[in-house]
Write an enzyme that holds these catalytic residues in place. Structure first.
Site, mmCIF file in Angstrom:
data_model
loop_
_atom_site.group_PDB
_atom_site.id
_atom_site.type_symbol
_atom_site.label_atom_id
_atom_site.label_comp_id
_atom_site.label_asym_id
_atom_site.label_seq_id
_atom_site.Cartn_x
_atom_site.Cartn_y
_atom_site.Cartn_z
ATOM 1 N N ILE A 1 6.747 9.060 -3.835
ATOM 2 C CA ILE A 1 5.449 8.752 -3.233
ATOM 3 C C ILE A 1 5.512 7.569 -2.273
ATOM 4 C CG2 ILE A 1 4.105 9.737 -5.116
ATOM 5 C CD1 ILE A 1 3.801 6.977 -6.306
ATOM 6 N N GLY A 2 6.655 6.919 -2.133
ATOM 7 C CA GLY A 2 6.717 5.797 -1.206
ATOM 8 C C GLY A 2 8.062 5.110 -1.287
ATOM 9 N N GLY B 1 10.261 1.190 0.282
ATOM 10 C CA GLY B 1 10.333 0.040 1.164
ATOM 11 C C GLY B 1 11.779 -0.346 1.406
ATOM 12 N N GLY B 2 11.980 -1.574 1.875
ATOM 13 C CA GLY B 2 13.317 -2.011 2.205
ATOM 14 C C GLY B 2 14.201 -2.218 0.993
ATOM 15 N N MET B 3 13.607 -2.425 -0.170
ATOM 16 C CA MET B 3 14.401 -2.733 -1.351
ATOM 17 C C MET B 3 14.322 -1.677 -2.438
ATOM 18 S SD MET B 3 13.651 -6.779 -1.789
ATOM 19 C CE MET B 3 13.862 -7.896 -0.417
ATOM 20 N N VAL C 1 9.752 4.407 -4.578
ATOM 21 C CA VAL C 1 8.706 4.554 -5.593
ATOM 22 C C VAL C 1 8.501 6.038 -5.865
ATOM 23 C CG1 VAL C 1 6.340 4.024 -6.246
ATOM 24 C CG2 VAL C 1 7.610 2.447 -4.785
ATOM 25 N N LYS D 1 9.381 2.321 -9.830
ATOM 26 C CA LYS D 1 10.034 1.724 -8.663
ATOM 27 C C LYS D 1 11.518 1.569 -8.983
ATOM 28 C CE LYS D 1 8.097 -1.083 -5.925
ATOM 29 N NZ LYS D 1 7.379 -2.185 -5.278
ATOM 30 N N ASP E 1 4.781 -11.066 0.381
ATOM 31 C CA ASP E 1 4.841 -9.845 1.202
ATOM 32 C C ASP E 1 3.482 -9.145 1.217
ATOM 33 O OD1 ASP E 1 5.991 -8.033 2.892
ATOM 34 O OD2 ASP E 1 6.920 -6.832 1.321
#
Length: 716
Positions: A16-17, A19-21, A24, A39, A133
């Protein structure tokens, strides 16, 4: 990862998603039967021991946050090279998607979202956790309008080996604070700067700083000013712009002292008396004092500015030369006043025309103002109608949220109440969806105690959980739940609704019938009618002295043992006599008691198959021979007792060894009685002799028929 089950508990359903690290995923918690978000750390970071250590520590710190506007952390773990955090799953959109769809947002909505973010930051800052962030991607908004801040603590886990990548700072450069861009330690006020940029984007639909590269954007955070929000969107109230301007000051000392202070400002900025407050001002420029300017070479005239000034001076000189010099002529002093009067009159006329035109045009755009109706505690339908009748519009989408005190579909709050607004203005409605409902799990087959524990965890008090009755069940184990109210999948209010359960007592039991001595068929028919199971493989054939086909044993339940329907029964059935058994037939000649008269003969025998077996009865008028078959087992003796006219007449026996030897014996005879002779009478088990029908009671015969006084078998 899709389809993988982490820790034997979290079934990964969909991505569902990311990021850089981390990435998810949406997952299903099979233990608690709920949706969660998982995550998972990206693979390039799994070998950095310092990162992993801080990642765990910060994730645990974030798990300590308990706030309605913070995404809850449920679990932290590792499975081989997979490091993961399990958190609350929010069914909705992130703020970035909302901004992309319909920015700029109304000031009321932007302030409401910013207030909830600020409340979450205030809680985190009090727990010594800095987000670092804050950006629309990390702001989740559920379908009920609730704002949730996620990714707490992750930015803190970046180490010296991962703080930079190809010369740029890891993170979202468009939302950097100046101190973050410099690479110095960031604190609480860095989060407030990022929140100010999020507000700027919500209110204007654009970012304050854009550039061709992350480095250029970061430098703009340090050195350049941005276009103020009201210059982009003039409909923003001055009080709201003041909050953005203060939050986005490059100097941290000029920002809000804390998230709590900013929250208090947000809570009051839409009050009528604050909407047109003076624009905020600061004593010093918000740009760095030291500048690097390009060097100026050559003379002033060589620069564009010097050339322009020289050109202007040349033009003025030429104009002066071309002027007509009227000095020396006599001017008519009497007409000297005409020109000033005409000039002033013309000026006044123009001003009057402009004023009239302006009033006329403004009149065209003058919109009538109305008092905003108070629609709180009205149904949504009625509230919409009331606002429409007043010439106002409902801001879409309406905010739907749970409310324990206001009925479902009724308005519990509204914007711009007790204000006068222009006709056609938008009013935001906040509508109750009723209390927070839960979905009843399927407790069938689960123990009653476990179901009570789960319900209490959801807020159902023990006095609203009842065990109405127990019932027999062939499918559900004893102590487990057979049925429930509310049914599985039904919505319920944990603070009001009651739960009722029917609990299993197990299978219904009854006394085991006795089938020993019955034929195989009759035994199976009886057991089947009772709901018991007798399989063909459960019929055991065994040689015995019982008649062939007769049940000689039943297992594992004996007569009168408690047994449940559906239980299996094993029957042992006689398949015939053993190999060492001997069959022998007594030949007995019996005459009537008195010649010429009839007598009833009753024969009873005992052998290896049983005791006192009734051979049968027969009436005779003359002497007849009776054949009585018996079965002998080793070391046993067969006996035959004769009763004539209800009185014991005689008894004959044969041992196993005698029968096996094959020695013939004389037929056994029971003759008629001579006149005056009497048979030994014993029908009640007592000793005695009978002489002409008289019993002396001493075991001796005083007539012609004598007896030794031994006890004789009793007639069955």
């Amino acid at each position: 990862m899709i389809g993988h089950e982490l820790a034997g508990r979290y079934e990964i359903l969909d991505r569902i998603g990311g990021g850089g690290m981390a990435l998810v995923y949406k997952a299903h918690d099979v233990l608690l039967n709920r949706k969660v978000a998982v995550k998972v750390l990206r693979q390039q970071f799994v070998h950095d021991e310092e990162f992993i250590r801080r990642f765990r520590r910060e994730a645990q710190s974030a798990a300590a946050l308990s706030h309605p506007n913070v995404v809850s952390i449920y679990d932290v773990g590792q499975e081989e090279d997979i490091h993961y955090i399990v958190m609350e799953y929010i069914d909705g959109s992130n703020l970035n998607e909302i901004i992309q769809d319909r920015a700029p947002l109304q000031a009321e909505e932007a302030v409401r979202i910013a207030s909830q973010i600020c409340d979450a930051l205030d809680h985190a800052h009090h727990s010594q956790i800095i987000h670092r962030d804050i950006k629309p991607h990390n702001i989740l908004i559920g379908k009920n309008g609730r704002v949730k801040v996620t990714d707490f603590g992750i930015a803190r886990a970046v180490t010296s080996s991962t703080i930079t990548q190809t010369g740029s700072v890891v993170g979202s450069v468009h939302y950097f604070s100046p101190e973050h861009a410099k690479g110095v330690n960031t604190g609480e006020k860095s989060d407030l700067y990022s929140l100010g940029i999020v507000m700027y984007q919500m209110l204007t639909g654009r970012l304050p700083f854009l550039g061709e590269s992350p480095i250029s954007v970061a430098l703009k955070h340090l050195q350049e000013t941005f276009e103020e929000p009201r210059e982009v969107n003039p409909y923003i109230p001055q009080s709201v712009e003041n909050i953005v301007l203060r939050a986005m000051r490059k100097n941290p000392l000029e920002r809000y002292a804390s998230a709590g202070e900013m929250l208090r400002d947000l809570e009051t900025c839409l009050q009528p008396e604050r909407l047109d407050e003076p624009k905020i001002s600061f004593d010093h420029s918000d740009l760095d004092e030291t500048r690097v300017m390009p060097a100026i070479r050559g003379s002033i005239a060589d620069t564009p500015l010097g050339a322009a000034r020289a050109e202007k001076a040349k033009a003025e000189a030429e104009e002066q030369d071309n002027k007509w010099d009227s000095s020396g002529l006599e001017e008519n002093r009497k007409r000297r006043w005409v020109k000033p009067v005409v000039t002033v009159g013309a000026t006044l006329l123009v001003i009057a025309l402009v004023f009239w035109g302006a009033q006329t045009v403004l009149g065209w755009f003058d919109i009538k103002e109305v008092e905003v109706p108070y629609v709180v505690n009205k149904s949504e339908t009625d509230a919409r109608q009331i606002l429409t009748d007043a010439g106002l519009k409902v801001q879409e989408p309406v905010v739907y949220m749970n409310n324990d005190t206001v009925p479902k579909d009724y308005v519990y709050d509204q914007s711009k109440s007790n204000q006068r607004v222009k006709v056609g203005s938008f009013i935001q409605l906040f509508v109750s969806t009723g209390p927070q409902l839960e979905t009843a799990a399927d407790y069938k087959g689960q123990s009653y105690e476990d179901a009570v524990t789960e319900l209490q965890a959801l807020g159902v008090t023990p006095d609203r959980i009842s065990r109405t009755q127990d019932a027999y069940s062939d499918e559900v184990d004893p102590g487990a739940i057979i049925s429930q109210t509310p049914a599985a999948g039904q919505q319920f209010d944990p603070k009001k609704d009651k739960f009722e359960f029917t609990v299993s007592k197990g299978k219904e039991t009854f006394p085991m019938p006795n089938v020993v001595g019955m034929t195989q068929k009759d035994a199976i028919d009886l057991l089947t009618s009772k709901g018991l199971v007798v399989k063909e493989s459960d019929i055991v054939q065994e040689k015995s002295y019982k008649p062939q086909g007769e049940v000689i044993r039943q297992d594992p339940y004996q007569a009168n043992d408690q047994v449940a329907k559906g239980s299996g029964v094993t029957l042992t059935v006689s398949s015939g006599l053993p190999d060492d058994a001997i069959q022998y037939t007594f030949s007995i000649v019996i005459s009537p008691a008195q010649a010429g008269k009839s007598s009833e003969i009753h024969i009873v025998y005992s052998d290896a198959t049983g005791e006192n077996i009734d051979w049968g009865k027969k009436t005779i008028n003359d002497t007849q021979t009776f054949q009585v078959p018996v079965v002998l087992a080793p070391n046993t003796e067969a006996k035959v007792s004769i009763f004539r006219d209800g009185q014991f007449a005689d008894m004959f026996s044969k041992t196993y060894d005698d029968a096996k030897s094959g020695v013939d014996s004389m037929p056994n005879t029971i003759p008629s009685m001579a006149p005056g002779q009497g048979e030994t009478g014993q029908t009640d088990g007592t000793q005695g002799t009978n002489t002409d029908g008289q019993n002396t009671g001493n075991g001796q015969n005083t007539g012609n028929g004598t007896d030794n006084g031994q006890q004789q078998p009793q007639q069955p």
